[in-house]
Design a protein around this motif. Sequence first.
Motif, short mmCIF file in Angstrom:
data_model
loop_
_atom_site.label_atom_id
_atom_site.label_comp_id
_atom_site.label_asym_id
_atom_site.label_seq_id
_atom_site.Cartn_x
_atom_site.Cartn_y
_atom_site.Cartn_z
N TYR A 172 0.87 -1.18 0.00
CA TYR A 172 0.00 0.00 0.00
C TYR A 172 0.90 1.23 0.00
O TYR A 172 1.98 1.21 0.60
N TRP A 173 0.45 2.28 -0.64
CA TRP A 173 1.16 3.56 -0.62
C TRP A 173 0.30 4.53 0.17
O TRP A 173 -0.68 5.06 -0.33
N ILE A 174 0.68 4.76 1.42
CA ILE A 174 -0.05 5.67 2.30
C ILE A 174 0.70 7.00 2.31
O ILE A 174 1.85 7.07 2.74
N PRO A 175 0.07 8.08 1.83
CA PRO A 175 0.74 9.38 1.85
C PRO A 175 1.18 9.75 3.28
O PRO A 175 0.45 9.49 4.25
N ALA A 176 2.35 10.34 3.39
CA ALA A 176 2.90 10.70 4.70
C ALA A 176 1.92 11.54 5.52
O ALA A 176 1.82 11.36 6.74
N GLU A 177 1.18 12.42 4.87
CA GLU A 177 0.25 13.27 5.61
C GLU A 177 -0.95 12.50 6.15
O GLU A 177 -1.72 13.03 6.95
N ARG A 178 -1.09 11.23 5.78
CA ARG A 178 -2.19 10.41 6.28
C ARG A 178 -1.72 9.32 7.25
O ARG A 178 -2.49 8.46 7.66
N LEU A 179 -0.44 9.40 7.64
CA LEU A 179 0.11 8.38 8.52
C LEU A 179 -0.59 8.36 9.88
O LEU A 179 -0.81 7.28 10.45
N ASP A 180 -0.96 9.50 10.42
CA ASP A 180 -1.68 9.51 11.70
C ASP A 180 -3.00 8.75 11.58
O ASP A 180 -3.39 8.03 12.50
N GLU A 181 -3.67 8.88 10.45
CA GLU A 181 -4.92 8.14 10.23
C GLU A 181 -4.65 6.64 10.19
O GLU A 181 -5.42 5.84 10.74
N LEU A 182 -3.58 6.24 9.51
CA LEU A 182 -3.22 4.83 9.49
C LEU A 182 -2.94 4.35 10.91
O LEU A 182 -3.43 3.30 11.33
N ASN A 183 -2.15 5.12 11.65
CA ASN A 183 -1.83 4.73 13.03
C ASN A 183 -3.10 4.57 13.86
O ASN A 183 -3.20 3.65 14.67
N ASP A 184 -4.07 5.45 13.66
CA ASP A 184 -5.33 5.36 14.40
C ASP A 184 -6.13 4.13 13.99
O ASP A 184 -7.00 3.68 14.75
N ALA A 185 -5.86 3.59 12.81
CA ALA A 185 -6.59 2.42 12.30
C ALA A 185 -5.90 1.10 12.66
O ALA A 185 -6.42 0.03 12.35
N ILE A 186 -4.74 1.16 13.33
CA ILE A 186 -4.06 -0.06 13.75
C ILE A 186 -4.84 -0.68 14.90
O ILE A 186 -5.23 0.00 15.86
N VAL A 187 -5.08 -1.97 14.79
CA VAL A 187 -5.78 -2.72 15.83
C VAL A 187 -4.75 -3.58 16.55
O VAL A 187 -4.10 -4.42 15.92
N GLY A 188 -4.56 -3.35 17.82
CA GLY A 188 -3.56 -4.11 18.57
C GLY A 188 -2.19 -3.44 18.47
O GLY A 188 -2.08 -2.22 18.33
N THR A 189 -1.16 -4.27 18.51
CA THR A 189 0.21 -3.75 18.54
C THR A 189 0.96 -4.12 17.26
O THR A 189 0.55 -4.98 16.49
#
Length: 121
Positions: free
Chosen positions: A95-112
């Motif tokens: 997946y190519w996640i734009p750097a400016e959306r990394l916080d959103e990805l981090n918020d979507a992590i389930v678990g560790t």
Amino acid sequence: MRDESATSETVTLWRPTGPAELALVRDSGWRRWPPRLPDQPIFYPVLNEDYAVRIARDWNVPASGAGYVTRFEVRRDFLEQFDVQQVGGATILEYWIPAERLDELNDAIVGTIDVVQTFEA
């Protein structure tokens, strides 16, 4: 494309990383990826462990003395906003996640974020 190791609500992703990035992940309590550097406009999690192993072993070890393969779960509804990119052979998927959306990805992590393999020079 369906990842058979995923549940219906999450997708399993892998990230090859070196020691510096892994230290920042550890400092987050194993829950967040650190912000990208200015020359890193995209965050690239990969879709299979074999591809992550090749990068960690063949690129991270020569570059920084160690390479780590991490595994983490991300909410499927977040990832559905992005296309899977095939950047080589049939199993070279990320997946190519734009750097400016990394916080959103981090918020979507389930678990560790878990280290599943370690390679050292």
